[in-house]
Design an enzyme around this catalytic site. Structure first.
Site, mmCIF file in Angstrom:
data_model
loop_
_atom_site.group_PDB
_atom_site.id
_atom_site.type_symbol
_atom_site.label_atom_id
_atom_site.label_comp_id
_atom_site.label_asym_id
_atom_site.label_seq_id
_atom_site.Cartn_x
_atom_site.Cartn_y
_atom_site.Cartn_z
ATOM 1 C CB CYS A 129 -1.469 0.153 7.205
ATOM 2 S SG CYS A 129 -1.843 1.542 6.120
ATOM 3 C CG HIS A 242 -4.824 -1.202 3.313
ATOM 4 N ND1 HIS A 242 -6.006 -0.491 3.382
ATOM 5 C CD2 HIS A 242 -3.891 -0.433 3.951
ATOM 6 C CE1 HIS A 242 -5.789 0.651 4.019
ATOM 7 N NE2 HIS A 242 -4.519 0.706 4.378
#
Length: 337
Positions: A129, A242
């Site tokens: 990710c 994130h």
């Protein structure tokens, strides 16, 4: 338009659930859908396009008749069942790290290296990710001025660990407010009101598993082993999204304005960059979006060829589910399925 038989393995988990949402939202041409999970989750009902689908036990399951299989079930499920699905005729897009560094398996971010899909043998790996959102941003810079070195520090949401970590963060916050003992099970320390400079175990070189993934995967996806990459990855008390601070050193100098223009023209990127008005990427802005948000674009005052950026992206979507489904869409467009 032709429709396809699709399977989601790990359908009861956070990424699997997001894959089901993204398939619907992007109107992927699904003729039929099967959902798989471990025996613990087998028998559960999930909703897809207004239909109730029973989750099947992946152990002993047959993948015959499935054309596209999206794997979000973790390392063990991928290592055991992904090769089985390929052998039974499915195109597998795997979200685990198990096959990522296999030289025979394409590791793909469609905005960066779609041509790598042409070398597939039935299995494509979905990158980590934090790597995905970074390389989307690095690609236009590399094309314009060749990147020599990248220094990345990440601030990663607990959803990257899974639903249990999301539940624990919320339980810890409630416990702190109530003045009760804080439950600690998922991480080695309390995550609420804290940051943990550890994602995965540590290797003998002192780097964590997540940091090593970022460094190795970036070079493979970018197709340039000369790029020097170092990373520090940190878990923060955020549910989804994130964030990353990225320092890039290029072969020739670029101005902040040039980089901002490159970002504005690149696919999969949204420029959010007006610091004077406190406008910059935030995980709460990125949550629910498929674009990588980029801001705080500025010259590195310590290096003539340095650029600093701050980015944020939804780790469950672009960092996992959306990228996997974009791979499938690209495969369809290239007539590779």
């Amino acid at each position: 338009m032709r429709e396809y038989s699709v399977a989601v393995v790990g359908a009861s988990g956070a990424v699997g659930q997001e894959m089901l949402r993204v398939l619907q939202q992007r109107q992927f041409p699904v003729k039929s859908l099967r959902a798989f999970a471990t025996r613990k989750s087998a028998g559960q009902k999930i909703e897809f396009k207004g239909q109730s689908i029973t989750v099947e036990d992946v152990e002993g399951a047959s993948f015959r008749g499935i054309e596209v299989a999206l794997f979000a079930g973790g390392e063990v499920a991928s290592s055991v069942y992904a090769p089985k699905a390929v052998a039974e005729g499915a195109l597998v897009i795997d979200n685990s790290s198990h096959f990522r560094m296999d030289p025979k398996v394409p590791l793909v971010v469609p905005e960066v290296n779609p041509d790598a899909l042409k070398q597939h043998s039935g299995l494509i790996a979905n990158p980590n990710c934090s790597t995905i959102q970074m390389v989307v941003v690095l690609k236009p810079i590399h094309d314009a001025a060749r990147i020599k070195r990248v220094v990345m520090s990440s601030y990663q949401a607990v959803s990257g660990t899974g639903k249990a970590a999301m539940d624990e963060l919320q339980a810890q916050m409630q416990a702190l407010v109530a003045g009760q003992p804080v439950p600690v099970q998922v991480y080695p320390h309390q995550i609420a009101l804290n940051v943990l400079p550890q994602i995965g175990g540590f290797g003998p070189d002192g780097y964590s598993e997540e940091e090593t993934k970022v460094m190795n995967e970036t070079r493979k996806i970018m197709g340039d082993d000369r790029i020097a990459v170092t990373a520090t990855t940190v878990r923060v008390p955020v549910l989804i999204g994130h964030s990353e601070a990225i320092n890039v050193e290029t072969e020739r100098p670029l101005t902040a304005a040039e980089v901002r223009d490159l970002m504005a023209k690149a696919p999969g990127i949204k420029v959010v960059d007006d610091p004077a008005k406190s406008v910059y990427p935030l995980p709460i802005l990125a949550a629910g979006q498929d674009d990588v948000l980029v801001g705080r674009i500025r010259k590195d005052l310590s290096h003539p060829n340095g650029i600093e950026l701050w980015i944020a992206a939804d780790n469950l979507r672009k960092g996992a589910a959306t990228n996997a489904i974009q791979i499938a869409e690209t495969m369809l467009n290239l007539a590779l399925v």
